[in-house]
Structure formats: C-alpha cells, structure tokens
Design an enzyme around this catalytic site. Structure first.
Site, PDB file in Angstrom:
ATOM      1  N   LYS A   1      81.446 -35.628   5.754  1.00  0.00           N
ATOM      2  CA  LYS A   1      80.133 -35.032   6.010  1.00  0.00           C
ATOM      3  C   LYS A   1      79.881 -33.830   5.108  1.00  0.00           C
ATOM      4  O   LYS A   1      78.820 -33.719   4.483  1.00  0.00           O
ATOM      5  CB  LYS A   1      80.021 -34.612   7.483  1.00  0.00           C
ATOM      6  CG  LYS A   1      80.137 -35.719   8.492  1.00  0.00           C
ATOM      7  CD  LYS A   1      79.925 -35.218   9.901  1.00  0.00           C
ATOM      8  CE  LYS A   1      80.909 -34.150  10.305  1.00  0.00           C
ATOM      9  NZ  LYS A   1      82.314 -34.632  10.319  1.00  0.00           N
TER      10      LYS A   1
ATOM     11  N   GLU B   1      82.371 -24.030  10.954  1.00  0.00           N
ATOM     12  CA  GLU B   1      83.253 -24.818  10.098  1.00  0.00           C
ATOM     13  C   GLU B   1      84.308 -23.926   9.448  1.00  0.00           C
ATOM     14  O   GLU B   1      84.372 -22.735   9.703  1.00  0.00           O
ATOM     15  CB  GLU B   1      82.426 -25.555   9.033  1.00  0.00           C
ATOM     16  CG  GLU B   1      81.578 -26.684   9.600  1.00  0.00           C
ATOM     17  CD  GLU B   1      82.405 -27.781  10.237  1.00  0.00           C
ATOM     18  OE1 GLU B   1      83.468 -28.134   9.700  1.00  0.00           O
ATOM     19  OE2 GLU B   1      81.993 -28.289  11.298  1.00  0.00           O
ATOM     20  N   ARG B   2      85.140 -24.509   8.594  1.00  0.00           N
ATOM     21  CA  ARG B   2      86.260 -23.798   7.997  1.00  0.00           C
ATOM     22  C   ARG B   2      85.785 -22.770   6.964  1.00  0.00           C
ATOM     23  O   ARG B   2      84.870 -23.043   6.196  1.00  0.00           O
ATOM     24  CB  ARG B   2      87.220 -24.790   7.340  1.00  0.00           C
ATOM     25  CG  ARG B   2      87.756 -25.835   8.300  1.00  0.00           C
ATOM     26  CD  ARG B   2      88.472 -26.937   7.560  1.00  0.00           C
ATOM     27  NE  ARG B   2      88.903 -27.999   8.452  1.00  0.00           N
ATOM     28  CZ  ARG B   2      88.129 -29.016   8.835  1.00  0.00           C
ATOM     29  NH1 ARG B   2      86.882 -29.095   8.388  1.00  0.00           N
ATOM     30  NH2 ARG B   2      88.590 -29.939   9.648  1.00  0.00           N
TER      31      ARG B   2
END
Length: 509
Positions: free
Chosen positions: A179, A205-206
C-alpha cells in the site's frame, strides 16, 4: 536531513509563546479531579471553557489539555502530549486557543506534526495559522460539468480505477502487500508530471517510511510542491487522531483561499479510526459490538466531507486503508469504502507471486468507470477484462481437478488471456528502483489500452476462430482413408466431451 520523531524542545518554546500571546488574562477554570491514561477530568469551579479549547496547567506551560466533552460540572480533557507532570489538585486555566497549524506558501516543502510544530529542523511558521477543528467550504459543493482524468502512469490504476480530479481513491490491503509503496509511486508520478500542490498525511505508520518518503520527494524535486504532516506510530492516540484533520485544514486553505487544486494523500486512514477508538476508550466511551466507538464513524464522515471540491478548487484524495487480518468485512474498512469513489484492493495471494502492484482485478471497483468519463473504448475493454477474470476465477478450481486440456478451446483461450493480463499489469516502480535495480516504468493510458487489446484481441474468441479449435478440426482429416480409427477417435472425443460437460454441470450445481 531526516524527520525527527519528536520535537519536545520546540514544543516547550512554542507552547510558552502561544500562552503569553493569547491576548487574554488567564481565567481560572478549576482543578484536576482525576487522571486516567490520556484522560484528564477537570472539576469546573469558575469559568466554563469551550469544546476543543486548550487548557493550561499552572507552572507547567508545556502541558496542554484539549477539552473533549463535559460530564456534569466536569470537563473531560485529553492530555495531548501524555505529559507525566500532572497531579490531582493542580490548577487549570483557559488559554482561549484551539489547536492550530500554519498554512500558506511558507509551509511548502515543510514537515509538521499535528500541533503544527516542525519536524524537519527548520524554523517554525507562526505568521498564518488556522484551527484544525473548524472546517471551511463544506457547504457549497462544486458542480463539475466536465470531469478531468489524471494520468498516474500505472497501468492497473488508469485502467480499472480512473483517477478523476476531485474524487476519492482508496488503496485497500493487509499488512505487507504494498500500500505505502503504491501510494509513494502515485505521488511521484502525478505530482512530477502535473506540478500539482500535494498534501501528505502520515497517520500511525512507521517513522522509517515517512523518512524514506521525505528523502524520495526531496531527491525527485517534488518536495517543494508538497506539505507533509506526520503523526506516526510513536505518537499518542491524541496526536494520531488529530493529524488527518490538521492536513485537511492545510488543504482547505489552499483550496478556498488560493483557489488551487490539491492532491491529498493519506497513509493510513484506518490508523485514524484506530487512534479515535483508542482515544475513545481512554475517555471512557463504551465501544459498539464491532469494537469501535459509535463516534468514530461520524468523525470519519466529517473528515471525508472536508476532503471535497467547492466552487474555488478541488481536493483529489488517495487513501491507503489497512485491512486487519485481511478481513474486508471489518466495520471500519466497510465504513471507509462507502466514502470512496474507487476501491483498489491489494491481494496477498497475488503479492506472493511477485506481482506488483498486487491488485485483485475482481474485487477492485470504481463508480467512475463509465463511458461518459473514460470513453466507450475504455469502458468496453474494462468489461471484457472483468468478464475474462471472472471466468478465470471459476476455471481455476476445475483445472486443479481435471487439468487445462479438458477445457473447451474458448475457455482455454480465455484462461490463457487471463494469465497474460495478470502479468501485463505487473510494473516496476520508480520509487523502488534503488532497491530492485530495475528502472521504473511509466505507461500512458493509450499504451495501456493498446496492450490490453493486443492480449484479448479486438473481438471475443470463438471455436472457429481459435487456433486450437482449427488444429483440432484438421486432425481427423489427416487420414480420410482410415475409417475405423476415425470412427473410434470421434467416439472417444464425444465420450470425453460428454464426461467433461457432465463434470462442469455438476461442479456449477
């Protein structure tokens, strides 16, 4: 230059400045009555604050509490930075301010968190700010007479989910199916070709992915036309739930005040719902049967309404959607999908085959795939491809039992075309070039349509036109004098045909 995961030093100086420059004398509200995780309950003794107002704690100017709702004579607040200095009995005052972020040209090429604090080690922008809790321009929707297609250079997206200006596209998939990389490639292709203004929102997210995106946009000279907001997974639920409205506020300003068309990218919108659910639990709200707070979905719709087009400009959004446990029936995933015009579904089984992007051609849908928008040729080809892929999906189980040779010539041709189509939509990404060692590929829509026509042909195959069928019909004519072998061969052929059709009928029943 890397993105800082935290900006505590700047946060202290920024919050001190905002308190002193509020223009109001500190009005006493009350005292802290209870503490639970991020939830702070303030007993109102004097002035009653407003919803979403920031409250300050005496002697701790770096601490800000946002009023969430009222419970009797108490204000239930959120400790935005999860500061551990709070104690029961501490005095709380009003600031007459709400969470605001910088907007305007000076934010171009910059990176901020949900509170408007810079994460790129550059000076703060304070001369033009706007509250993130006050949407603008959502009352008057733009009536577009002509829909404009934006080319992404990605074959499967341009073909199955047309990228239309002012609409919403979702990239849905589980963990590790691509994604984020697909979203990065879309940013790279669309913004570089059009020179468009982009707003990127990283939710939950990261940090590594955010830093890689920042460096990629900087190296490709796209960063100068991009504003980035991050509330990554190391942030509190409060910050993660606020970063999407903060990015939407920046996009609204460029749309309404400057009349510009905006490309809005979110990775990951599901993490926004996750943060709201976590925050609701901290605030003591009872979740519904699906585990999500009832208020979460109304907040989602409110956010999606802000990402709309008005008479001043458009906001075209691409939203990555994480699917928990690969369950597309999850209530949050379904709620997000209902707000999207196109849904691009990424499949783990296709990703395991090494195909990128790993798009499920059957589950991917778009309400924009109409003759009025994409043209008659494109629309008919899409119908043909979907029909072939549906047949391919039903034939896979049959072939696993009886083998491909037992199929009719038409079915065999469609099955082979389907496999060619799956491979045809495989494409190397420019943003992954330094990892894969293969240069990125860009295809125009015309090239994509020509390639698909070359695979499936101008018209549907029939028994008489199929090369396999022609070869089979020539076989008995090779020995016209051998009557007995020909009769035996025909009879054997008919028996096999009856057996095959009987099996297929039984399978479909």
């Amino acid at each position: 230059m890397s993105i800082k995961p935290h900006a505590k030093a700047h946060a202290k100086s920024s919050t001190k400045h905002s308190t002193k420059s509020s223009g109001f004398a500190n009005e006493h509200v009350g005292v802290i009555k209870a503490l639970h995780a991020l939830m702070v309950e303030v007993q109102i003794l004097d002035t009653r604050p407003e919803e979403k107002e920031l409250l300050t704690v005496d002697d701790f100017p770096e601490v800000f509490l946002e009023v969430s709702y009222f419970r009797g004579d108490a204000a239930v607040c959120v400790n935005l930075t999860n500061n551990q200095s709070l104690r029961c009995g501490q005095s709380v005052s009003r600031s007459h301010k709400k969470v605001s972020i910088p907007v305007g040209e000076k934010t171009m090429g910059r990176v901020f968190n949900a509170l408007g604090e810079p994460l790129d080690e550059a000076p703060a922008v304070t001369d033009n700010t706007r509250s993130i809790s006050e949407p603008t321009g959502t009352k008057s929707y733009r009536n577009s007479q002509k829909l404009e297609l934006l080319e992404t250079g990605l074959k499967v997206i341009d073909f199955l989910t047309p990228f239309v200006k002012g609409r919403k596209v979702g990239v849905i998939g589980g963990a590790g199916v691509g994604k984020t990389v697909l979203t990065m490639e879309m940013i790279h292709n669309v913004t570089r070709n059009k020179g468009s203004l982009s707003v990127y929102c990283g939710v939950g997210e990261r940090i590594r992915e955010g830093n890689e995106l920042y460096e990629t946009l900087k190296d490709t000279d796209v960063l100068k036309n991009t504003v980035m907001f991050f509330g990554q997974m190391d942030s509190t639920a409060a910050i993660r739930s606020m970063v999407a409205p903060a990015a939407a506020t920046a996009a609204e300003y460029f749309r309404d005040e400057e009349g510009r068309d905006i490309l809005f990218f979110v990775d990951n919108i599901y993490r926004h719902i996750q943060a709201l659910t976590e925050l609701s639990t901290n605030l003591g709200l009872i979740p519904s049967e699906g585990g999500y707070s009832p208020l979460v979905f109304s907040e989602l719709r409110r956010l999606q309404d802000r990402l709309s087009s008005t008479e001043h400009g458009t906001i075209t959004s691409v939203q990555a959607v994480y699917v928990p446990a690969d369950d597309l029936t999850d209530p949050a995933v379904q709620a997000i999908s209902q707000q999207l015009d196109s849904v691009l579904v990424l499949s783990r089984s296709i990703a395991e085959q090494g195909i990128r992007p790993a798009v499920d051609l059957l589950k991917t849908t778009s309400s924009l795939l109409t003759p009025q928008i994409v043209g008659q040729r494109h629309y008919e080809l899409a119908g043909r491809v979907q029909s072939i892929m549906q047949k391919y999906d039903s034939l896979k189980n049959i072939i696993a039992i009886v083998g491909e040779n037992e199929l009719s010539p038409v079915d065999r041709a469609d099955y082979q075309n389907a496999k060619k189509l799956i491979q045809y939509f495989n494409q190397d990404f420019s943003v992954a070039e330094k990892f894969s060692g293969r240069p990125g590929e860009y295809f125009t829509l015309e090239q994509t349509l020509d390639g698909i026509e070359a695979i499936i042909g101008a018209k549907a195959p029939t028994d008489s036109s199929s090369p396999t069928a022609t070869k089979a019909s020539e076989t008995p004519a090779a020995k016209p004098s051998d009557a007995t072998p020909e009769t035996v061969a025909d009879k054997t052929k008919e028996d096999k045909k009856e057996h095959k059709h009987g099996f297929l009928d039984a399978f479909h029943r």
